[in-house]
Scaffold this active site. Structure first.
Site, PDB file in Angstrom:
ATOM      1  N   GLU A  66      36.048  48.368  30.421  1.00  0.00           N
ATOM      2  CA  GLU A  66      37.504  48.313  30.284  1.00  0.00           C
ATOM      3  C   GLU A  66      37.971  47.449  29.119  1.00  0.00           C
ATOM      4  O   GLU A  66      37.398  46.414  28.821  1.00  0.00           O
ATOM      5  CB  GLU A  66      38.105  47.783  31.586  1.00  0.00           C
ATOM      6  CG  GLU A  66      39.611  47.882  31.657  1.00  0.00           C
ATOM      7  CD  GLU A  66      40.094  47.993  33.081  1.00  0.00           C
ATOM      8  OE1 GLU A  66      40.080  49.122  33.617  1.00  0.00           O
ATOM      9  OE2 GLU A  66      40.456  46.967  33.684  1.00  0.00           O
ATOM     10  N   LYS A  68      41.255  45.506  28.312  1.00  0.00           N
ATOM     11  CA  LYS A  68      42.569  45.015  28.766  1.00  0.00           C
ATOM     12  C   LYS A  68      42.787  43.602  28.282  1.00  0.00           C
ATOM     13  O   LYS A  68      41.925  42.760  28.419  1.00  0.00           O
ATOM     14  CB  LYS A  68      42.730  45.135  30.290  1.00  0.00           C
ATOM     15  CG  LYS A  68      41.916  44.213  31.163  1.00  0.00           C
ATOM     16  CD  LYS A  68      42.294  44.327  32.659  1.00  0.00           C
ATOM     17  CE  LYS A  68      41.209  43.702  33.517  1.00  0.00           C
ATOM     18  NZ  LYS A  68      41.408  43.874  34.955  1.00  0.00           N
ATOM     19  N   LYS A 128      44.301  54.061  31.710  1.00  0.00           N
ATOM     20  CA  LYS A 128      44.490  53.214  32.883  1.00  0.00           C
ATOM     21  C   LYS A 128      45.945  52.812  32.947  1.00  0.00           C
ATOM     22  O   LYS A 128      46.430  52.025  32.138  1.00  0.00           O
ATOM     23  CB  LYS A 128      43.590  51.985  32.727  1.00  0.00           C
ATOM     24  CG  LYS A 128      43.346  51.246  33.986  1.00  0.00           C
ATOM     25  CD  LYS A 128      42.428  52.053  34.850  1.00  0.00           C
ATOM     26  CE  LYS A 128      41.764  51.265  35.945  1.00  0.00           C
ATOM     27  NZ  LYS A 128      41.616  49.857  35.740  1.00  0.00           N
ATOM     28  N   GLU A 177      41.665  56.494  42.966  1.00  0.00           N
ATOM     29  CA  GLU A 177      41.337  55.139  43.416  1.00  0.00           C
ATOM     30  C   GLU A 177      41.880  54.863  44.814  1.00  0.00           C
ATOM     31  O   GLU A 177      43.050  55.101  45.085  1.00  0.00           O
ATOM     32  CB  GLU A 177      41.934  54.138  42.424  1.00  0.00           C
ATOM     33  CG  GLU A 177      41.843  52.698  42.870  1.00  0.00           C
ATOM     34  CD  GLU A 177      42.420  51.754  41.830  1.00  0.00           C
ATOM     35  OE1 GLU A 177      42.044  51.852  40.647  1.00  0.00           O
ATOM     36  OE2 GLU A 177      43.265  50.928  42.200  1.00  0.00           O
ATOM     37  N   ASN A 199      38.501  50.496  44.900  1.00  0.00           N
ATOM     38  CA  ASN A 199      38.936  49.254  44.273  1.00  0.00           C
ATOM     39  C   ASN A 199      38.681  48.091  45.230  1.00  0.00           C
ATOM     40  O   ASN A 199      39.198  48.063  46.339  1.00  0.00           O
ATOM     41  CB  ASN A 199      40.420  49.318  43.895  1.00  0.00           C
ATOM     42  CG  ASN A 199      40.802  48.226  42.895  1.00  0.00           C
ATOM     43  OD1 ASN A 199      39.995  47.322  42.608  1.00  0.00           O
ATOM     44  ND2 ASN A 199      42.006  48.293  42.370  1.00  0.00           N
ATOM     45  N   GLU A 229      35.022  49.438  41.714  1.00  0.00           N
ATOM     46  CA  GLU A 229      35.972  48.907  40.731  1.00  0.00           C
ATOM     47  C   GLU A 229      36.357  47.461  41.054  1.00  0.00           C
ATOM     48  O   GLU A 229      36.649  47.152  42.207  1.00  0.00           O
ATOM     49  CB  GLU A 229      37.284  49.709  40.765  1.00  0.00           C
ATOM     50  CG  GLU A 229      37.168  51.195  40.536  1.00  0.00           C
ATOM     51  CD  GLU A 229      38.553  51.854  40.590  1.00  0.00           C
ATOM     52  OE1 GLU A 229      38.627  53.057  40.347  1.00  0.00           O
ATOM     53  OE2 GLU A 229      39.555  51.156  40.880  1.00  0.00           O
ATOM     54  N   SER A 230      36.389  46.647  40.030  1.00  0.00           N
ATOM     55  CA  SER A 230      36.908  45.269  40.081  1.00  0.00           C
ATOM     56  C   SER A 230      35.938  44.272  40.712  1.00  0.00           C
ATOM     57  O   SER A 230      35.235  44.588  41.674  1.00  0.00           O
ATOM     58  CB  SER A 230      38.222  45.172  40.872  1.00  0.00           C
ATOM     59  OG  SER A 230      39.148  46.141  40.475  1.00  0.00           O
TER      60      SER A 230
HETATM   61  O1  LIG Z   1      38.770  43.162  35.684  1.00  0.00           O
HETATM   62  P1  LIG Z   1      37.927  43.621  36.821  1.00  0.00           P
HETATM   63  O2  LIG Z   1      38.020  42.744  38.025  1.00  0.00           O
HETATM   64  O3  LIG Z   1      36.494  43.853  36.387  1.00  0.00           O
HETATM   65  O4  LIG Z   1      38.508  45.050  37.288  1.00  0.00           O
HETATM   66  C1  LIG Z   1      38.524  46.159  36.431  1.00  0.00           C
HETATM   67  C2  LIG Z   1      39.366  47.294  37.054  1.00  0.00           C
HETATM   68  O5  LIG Z   1      38.776  47.664  38.245  1.00  0.00           O
HETATM   69  C3  LIG Z   1      40.821  46.831  37.273  1.00  0.00           C
HETATM   70  O6  LIG Z   1      41.367  46.529  36.025  1.00  0.00           O
HETATM   71  C4  LIG Z   1      41.659  47.882  37.972  1.00  0.00           C
HETATM   72  C5  LIG Z   1      41.269  48.692  38.963  1.00  0.00           C
HETATM   73  N1  LIG Z   1      42.281  49.510  39.372  1.00  0.00           N
HETATM   74  C6  LIG Z   1      43.363  49.232  38.629  1.00  0.00           C
HETATM   75  C7  LIG Z   1      44.642  49.815  38.643  1.00  0.00           C
HETATM   76  C8  LIG Z   1      45.548  49.371  37.744  1.00  0.00           C
HETATM   77  C9  LIG Z   1      45.252  48.349  36.850  1.00  0.00           C
HETATM   78  C10 LIG Z   1      43.994  47.766  36.828  1.00  0.00           C
HETATM   79  C11 LIG Z   1      43.039  48.203  37.711  1.00  0.00           C
END
Ligand SMILES: O=P(O)(O)OC[C@@H](O)[C@@H](O)c1c[nH]c2ccccc12
Length: 270
Positions: A66, A68, A128, A177, A199, A229-230
Site C-alpha cells: 500500500e 498511503k 483504495k 472487505e 480487515n 488486511e491491516s
Molecule cells: O496500514 P495497515 O495496518 O498495514 O493496513 C493496510 C490496509 O489494510 C488499510 O489501509 C485498510 C484496510 N481497509 C481499508 C479501508 C479504507 C482505508 C484503509 C484501509
C-alpha cells in the site's frame, strides 16, 4: 429508533457523499464513461486477482503493497512521499500488486498518486477509497485502476451487487472487505468476487486484532482467495498467517514507516 453513533467510518462516508456531489458538478458521468473506454485501450486492466494468484500458486506470499501518506488512526506516516518511487521499490522487491489511497480528506491521498504509481511500474493497482456511488467506480477505471475496494461495512446488499457487477463489466477486479460474520454473509450473498478481504481493523473503532482473520476464514468458500488486511508488522505475523493457510496480504503502515518500503517488504516476506 436506533441512534447512529458518529464513528470515523460514518464521518468519512458522510464527507464522501459531499465530495462526490462536488465532483459530479465538474465532470459528468458520461465524460467519465468516455475516459474509461479510452483507458480500456491505453491502460487495459492488468489482472489484479491473477497477479495475486500467480504468487500464491508459486508458493510465495501474494503481497498487496500500500501507498498511503497518512491515516486517521495514525496521522502522517511518511513525510517524504513519492508514489512513483515507492511503486518501483515495491515492484523491485516482489510485491504482487499495489494499493493506492485516493481519499484526500482522511488519508491525504489523491487520484494523481494512483496514476503516478501505476505509470512507474507494471503492477496492477487497486483504488483504495470508500466507494458509495457508481460514479467513483467509473472514475476508478478512467484513471487506470485495475481493481476496486468494496467495504461491506458501508454498503447494503443491493449496492454491493450493483457495484461489483459494474466493476467487472469495466474489466476490473473487486476486493470485498469484511470485518465480521454479518458482513461476510452479506458479501458472499451479493458479490461474485474471488477476492475476499478480512480487515483486522474495525473501521468504526480502530480496534485491531489478527484473530479476525482466523475467526472469519472458516466461513469462506474454498474458491475465494482470502486477503488478510491491516496490522501486519513482523515476520512472526506473516508466519502465523501462512501457517494458517493465509497467503495473501494487504500491508501499509509497516512499509510506509520504513525508510525503504520495498526493502521492508522483502524483510517481512522473504
Ligand atoms: O496500514 P495497515 O495496518 O498495514 O493496513 C493496510 C490496509 O489494510 C488499510 O489501509 C485498510 C484496510 N481497509 C481499508 C479501508 C479504507 C482505508 C484503509 C484501509
Amino acid at each position: 429508533m436506533q441512534v447512529e453513533i458518529p464513528t470515523i467510518l460514518r464521518k468519512i462516508v458522510a464527507r464522501k457523499f459531499e465530495e462526490i456531489e462536488a465532483r459530479k458538478g465538474q465532470t459528468s458521468y458520461a465524460n467519465l464513461e468516455v475516459a474509461a473506454s479510452v483507458a480500456n485501450v491505453h491502460n487495459a486492466p492488468r489482472g489484479f486477482a491473477q497477479a495475486l494468484r500467480n504468487k500464491v500458486a508459486a508458493g510465495k506470499a501474494g503481497v498487496i503493497a500500500e501507498i498511503k501518506k497518512a491515516s486517521p488512526s495514525k496521522g502522517v506516516l511518511r513525510e517524504s512521499f513519492s508514489p512513483a518511487q515507492i511503486a518501483r521499490s515495491y515492484e523491485q522487491h516482489g510485491a504482487a500488486c499495489l494499493s493506492v489511497l485516493t481519499d484526500q480528506d482522511f488519508f491525504m491521498g489523491h487520484e494523481d498518486y494512483l496514476v503516478e504509481a501505476r505509470n512507474a511500474c507494471k503492477l496492477p493497482v487497486i483504488r483504495k477509497d470508500f466507494m458509495v456511488d457508481e460514479y467513483q467506480i467509473m472514475e476508478a477505471r478512467a484513471i487506470g485502476a485495475d481493481c476496486i475496494l468494496l467495504i461491506a461495512a458501508c454498503l447494503d446488499g443491493a449496492q454491493l451487487k450493483a457495484f461489483d457487477a459494474l466493476a467487472r463489466e469495466l474489466g476490473m477486479d473487486v476486493l470485498v472487505e469484511v470485518h465480521n460474520k454479518a458482513e461476510l454473509d452479506l458479501a458472499l450473498e451479493h458479490t461474485q468476487t474471488e477476492l475476499l478481504g478480512i480487515n483486522n481493523r474495525d473501521l468504526h473503532t480502530f480496534d485491531l486484532s489478527l484473530d479476525h482473520t482466523f475467526e472469519l476464514m472458516k466461513g469462506v468458500p474454498d474458491d475465494r482467495l482470502i486477503v488478510t488486511e491491516s496490522g501486519i508488522h513482523t515476520r512472526d505475523d506473516v508466519a502465523l498467517m501462512r501457517k494458517n493457510e493465509i497467503h495473501a496480504f494487504l500491508v501499509g503502515e509497516a512499509f510506509m514507516k520504513a525508510q525503504n518500503p520495498g526493502e521492508k517488504l522483502a524483510e517481512l516476506f522473504e
